[in-house]
Design a protein around this motif. Sequence first.
Motif, PDB file in Angstrom:
ATOM      1  N   GLU A  18       0.831  -1.190   0.000  1.00  0.00           N
ATOM      2  CA  GLU A  18       0.000   0.000   0.000  1.00  0.00           C
ATOM      3  C   GLU A  18       0.873   1.249   0.000  1.00  0.00           C
ATOM      4  O   GLU A  18       1.800   1.376   0.792  1.00  0.00           O
ATOM      5  CB  GLU A  18      -0.900  -0.008   1.239  1.00  0.00           C
ATOM      6  CG  GLU A  18      -1.872   1.141   1.296  1.00  0.00           C
ATOM      7  CD  GLU A  18      -2.715   1.085   2.565  1.00  0.00           C
ATOM      8  OE1 GLU A  18      -3.885   1.500   2.519  1.00  0.00           O
ATOM      9  OE2 GLU A  18      -2.184   0.635   3.586  1.00  0.00           O
ATOM     10  N   SER A  19       0.587   2.179  -0.889  1.00  0.00           N
ATOM     11  CA  SER A  19       1.363   3.412  -0.937  1.00  0.00           C
ATOM     12  C   SER A  19       1.023   4.282   0.263  1.00  0.00           C
ATOM     13  O   SER A  19      -0.029   4.120   0.896  1.00  0.00           O
ATOM     14  CB  SER A  19       1.072   4.162  -2.237  1.00  0.00           C
ATOM     15  OG  SER A  19      -0.266   4.640  -2.231  1.00  0.00           O
ATOM     16  N   GLU A  20       1.928   5.234   0.568  1.00  0.00           N
ATOM     17  CA  GLU A  20       1.700   6.066   1.742  1.00  0.00           C
ATOM     18  C   GLU A  20       0.484   6.961   1.559  1.00  0.00           C
ATOM     19  O   GLU A  20      -0.245   7.229   2.528  1.00  0.00           O
ATOM     20  CB  GLU A  20       2.934   6.902   2.057  1.00  0.00           C
ATOM     21  CG  GLU A  20       3.329   7.907   0.985  1.00  0.00           C
ATOM     22  CD  GLU A  20       4.547   8.705   1.400  1.00  0.00           C
ATOM     23  OE1 GLU A  20       5.200   8.311   2.387  1.00  0.00           O
ATOM     24  OE2 GLU A  20       4.848   9.727   0.750  1.00  0.00           O
ATOM     25  N   ARG A  50      -4.902   8.203   3.214  1.00  0.00           N
ATOM     26  CA  ARG A  50      -6.311   8.381   2.849  1.00  0.00           C
ATOM     27  C   ARG A  50      -7.196   7.450   3.671  1.00  0.00           C
ATOM     28  O   ARG A  50      -8.295   7.848   4.106  1.00  0.00           O
ATOM     29  CB  ARG A  50      -6.487   8.101   1.354  1.00  0.00           C
ATOM     30  CG  ARG A  50      -7.876   8.454   0.843  1.00  0.00           C
ATOM     31  CD  ARG A  50      -7.980   9.945   0.596  1.00  0.00           C
ATOM     32  NE  ARG A  50      -9.359  10.423   0.717  1.00  0.00           N
ATOM     33  CZ  ARG A  50      -9.769  11.607   0.299  1.00  0.00           C
ATOM     34  NH1 ARG A  50      -8.900  12.441  -0.253  1.00  0.00           N
ATOM     35  NH2 ARG A  50     -11.017  11.984   0.453  1.00  0.00           N
ATOM     36  N   ARG A  51      -6.723   6.219   3.864  1.00  0.00           N
ATOM     37  CA  ARG A  51      -7.526   5.276   4.656  1.00  0.00           C
ATOM     38  C   ARG A  51      -7.699   5.780   6.083  1.00  0.00           C
ATOM     39  O   ARG A  51      -8.793   5.724   6.653  1.00  0.00           O
ATOM     40  CB  ARG A  51      -6.843   3.903   4.651  1.00  0.00           C
ATOM     41  CG  ARG A  51      -7.492   2.891   5.563  1.00  0.00           C
ATOM     42  CD  ARG A  51      -6.953   1.491   5.339  1.00  0.00           C
ATOM     43  NE  ARG A  51      -5.509   1.422   5.441  1.00  0.00           N
ATOM     44  CZ  ARG A  51      -4.851   1.326   6.606  1.00  0.00           C
ATOM     45  NH1 ARG A  51      -5.533   1.328   7.745  1.00  0.00           N
ATOM     46  NH2 ARG A  51      -3.540   1.226   6.626  1.00  0.00           N
ATOM     47  N   LYS A  60      -2.267   6.177  -0.050  1.00  0.00           N
ATOM     48  CA  LYS A  60      -3.438   5.340   0.221  1.00  0.00           C
ATOM     49  C   LYS A  60      -3.592   5.095   1.721  1.00  0.00           C
ATOM     50  O   LYS A  60      -4.711   5.063   2.243  1.00  0.00           O
ATOM     51  CB  LYS A  60      -3.312   4.013  -0.530  1.00  0.00           C
ATOM     52  CG  LYS A  60      -3.495   4.126  -2.036  1.00  0.00           C
ATOM     53  CD  LYS A  60      -3.448   2.752  -2.693  1.00  0.00           C
ATOM     54  CE  LYS A  60      -3.680   2.858  -4.205  1.00  0.00           C
ATOM     55  NZ  LYS A  60      -3.617   1.518  -4.855  1.00  0.00           N
ATOM     56  N   ARG A  61      -2.461   4.898   2.387  1.00  0.00           N
ATOM     57  CA  ARG A  61      -2.525   4.682   3.839  1.00  0.00           C
ATOM     58  C   ARG A  61      -3.026   5.931   4.552  1.00  0.00           C
ATOM     59  O   ARG A  61      -3.849   5.859   5.459  1.00  0.00           O
ATOM     60  CB  ARG A  61      -1.138   4.295   4.361  1.00  0.00           C
ATOM     61  CG  ARG A  61      -1.131   3.938   5.839  1.00  0.00           C
ATOM     62  CD  ARG A  61       0.207   3.421   6.283  1.00  0.00           C
ATOM     63  NE  ARG A  61       1.229   4.481   6.296  1.00  0.00           N
ATOM     64  CZ  ARG A  61       2.214   4.590   5.427  1.00  0.00           C
ATOM     65  NH1 ARG A  61       2.314   3.711   4.440  1.00  0.00           N
ATOM     66  NH2 ARG A  61       3.108   5.566   5.511  1.00  0.00           N
ATOM     67  N   ASP A 106     -10.119   8.938   5.984  1.00  0.00           N
ATOM     68  CA  ASP A 106     -11.523   8.603   5.750  1.00  0.00           C
ATOM     69  C   ASP A 106     -12.147   7.892   6.943  1.00  0.00           C
ATOM     70  O   ASP A 106     -13.341   8.076   7.236  1.00  0.00           O
ATOM     71  CB  ASP A 106     -11.656   7.722   4.510  1.00  0.00           C
ATOM     72  CG  ASP A 106     -11.357   8.490   3.219  1.00  0.00           C
ATOM     73  OD1 ASP A 106     -11.401   9.728   3.255  1.00  0.00           O
ATOM     74  OD2 ASP A 106     -11.053   7.834   2.195  1.00  0.00           O
ATOM     75  N   THR A 109      -2.589  15.876   4.343  1.00  0.00           N
ATOM     76  CA  THR A 109      -1.481  15.432   3.496  1.00  0.00           C
ATOM     77  C   THR A 109      -0.231  16.259   3.763  1.00  0.00           C
ATOM     78  O   THR A 109       0.880  15.720   3.854  1.00  0.00           O
ATOM     79  CB  THR A 109      -1.864  15.524   2.009  1.00  0.00           C
ATOM     80  OG1 THR A 109      -3.053  14.783   1.777  1.00  0.00           O
ATOM     81  CG2 THR A 109      -0.757  14.979   1.130  1.00  0.00           C
TER      82      THR A 109
END
Length: 705
Positions: A38-40, A45-46, A42-43, A49, A105
């Motif tokens: 998993e890219s950072e 964002r998870r 995406k991590r 969210d 971010t």
Amino acid sequence: MPSLPRILPTVHCDTNPEQPSVAASALKTVRTAVAVPESELKRWRRTFDANAKVINGEKFLDPESFVNAIAPKEDLTKIGRAQFAILFRVADASRRGLVSWDDFTVFETLLKRPDADYWMAFQYFDVDNSGYITYDEFKTVFSANIGPDAIPFDFDWQVDWVKLYLGKKNGTHVLGYNEFTQLMKGLQGERLRQAFKFLDADQDGFIRPEEFKRIILEIAGHKLSDAVIDRLPTLCTLSPGQRISYSEVVAFHNVVREMDMVERIIREATAKSKDGRIDQSDFLNHASSSSRYSLFTPMEASIIFHFAGRGIGNQRLSLLDFAQLLDPRWRAPHQEYEARSAPSTSASLLQGFLHSSYNFVQGGKPGEHVLYAMFSKMAERVDPSMQNQRSTVVGQLLYKNSIDCARKIFRNEGFIGFYRGLGPQLVGVAPEKAIKLTVNDAIRTRATDPDTGRIKLSWELIAGGTAGGCQVIFTNPLEIVKIRLQVQGEAAKLEGAIPKGAIHIIRQLGILGLYKGASACLLRDIPFSAIYFPAYWHLKKDVFREGYNGKQLSFLETLGAAGIAGMPAAYLTTPADVVKTRLQVEARKGQTHYKGLRDAFVKIYREEGFRALFKGGPARVIRSSPQFGFTLLGTSFPHWPDTQYPWQDKPPQMETMLTSRHDDLAKVRARNALKILLDVHGDFGRRAAALQTPLSLSNPRLSSS
């Protein structure tokens, strides 16, 4: 603005998004192994969210959900979760009370900076986001977070410390980032000096114990355990007068500031100590030998041992004794005991029985030992053939050495000849190894010092020797049947004898006959285990440094320690093995008969010389070293979870930031940023979080509106 009720559960930054079932966990493991990491983004964002709230159709983090997103579940410091809200003002660049995805971010990217801790502290003080800090900004943020009851800090322009950093002319000199970092590094020392001067009403260079405690609580309370905080007033007992001097306050502050180095020195010194304990001299000597210059003064060493020794500083202390000083989360043993339900006596006995049974099964894994037995049979077949060879009998000198012996066995009996006696070996090797490992572990556990984890060499020898003696119950019948099966090939070649099976040999010997040569077997197995187990543990601890700063041995290191330990143990016990073989093998016509253990030793030495006692020694090393290496590897390799008793009470450990580093450096830097701010005052951020009011440059306190 009200937000919609939370639908998704709270997800912390260091937890998995779900707790699946066992089947789902197995499936997830397979998917993880073959999936792209998993890219950072995406991590991030998870995490965003999972914690964000929907406001006006967009997702935002408020202070509470922001803390849930960035604060670890568990922390090795005394930083409260609420104090992580300090960083919310850094992330909320627009000052709207909400953090968007873009803000989050940027914040996570800032955490990747190598100087993220000082960078965030700078942004917290830079109220107007101008890129520099004025005198008014610094004073406003500082005063707003310390509270009215704190020891006052003098911002008068006549104070030398302020003038050095901010200039002489009414603070016209502003602080850039690099200057701010140096100011923050020296701020605590200046606070200490001003606080002592403020509380020293008589100006005689001394303060009362309760005043010393007040100073330390304000500037370093988050770095100390409750036990040390309660004992802070006892610092006055180091010198007569029942008061505390400025030099003692500075010395204590230096110890707290260099706590990581204190821990490193203590860990290294106790690891090298024979009894796992050190005194003040050992501490100072190791500190001097591990650095160019003297790191700690005798007064600072006295303070360290005073608090670790609970007021008695002249005793030798173990690593666990220092835990209350090094670990801010430390609790007294009785508190730990009360925190969990104490098991009853019957439950403890049942637990001990189950643990021993588990160790027995682990030590006798049949699948592993089938492989070990088959692996070692070739060398083991050569071993008794060499040992039983009588050099004084004409025509009986069949083998020149171990290699010649192996060659002739293959030529005369074929490949199957190497595996004569494999049946008894497969039957007996599992219980033999199991009882040896179980007895050794049981005695070592009882004899180990619970505070230091050390065991005296005498007890190591007793544990290993006792384990070797107990295994003879299985070893001797196994050995005598195995050896007689192995030497039948030689008898068939020389005398034309018909080979017999294992059942025939057992019936011929009877129950008592199966223990023929047991004295020689004891003479071999007791020294073997007494040499092997201590050598194995010392190789792991002293050579491969297992446990040093939390180190776990690799596969090759564990195998190497187990294999190397078997070499001297196997070779040095060869004379006893030679005598045992001669006593257990049925003597043929013309061969010397032995009446017992002493008679066999004397006759072998007189008739064949000293070298005869070491016949088959190399073959024993080739066989025993790998066999025991794989046996202990299978039962003690730390990365194989099934080798550990699942319900075992864990021994006391001292876990600090040095041994339990978080994998994500971003979270470490976030904590470090908080520590820099908490060094200003232990309650930094709590007052602002409680009032929930924005900072105002027009008021040195928090604005009331």
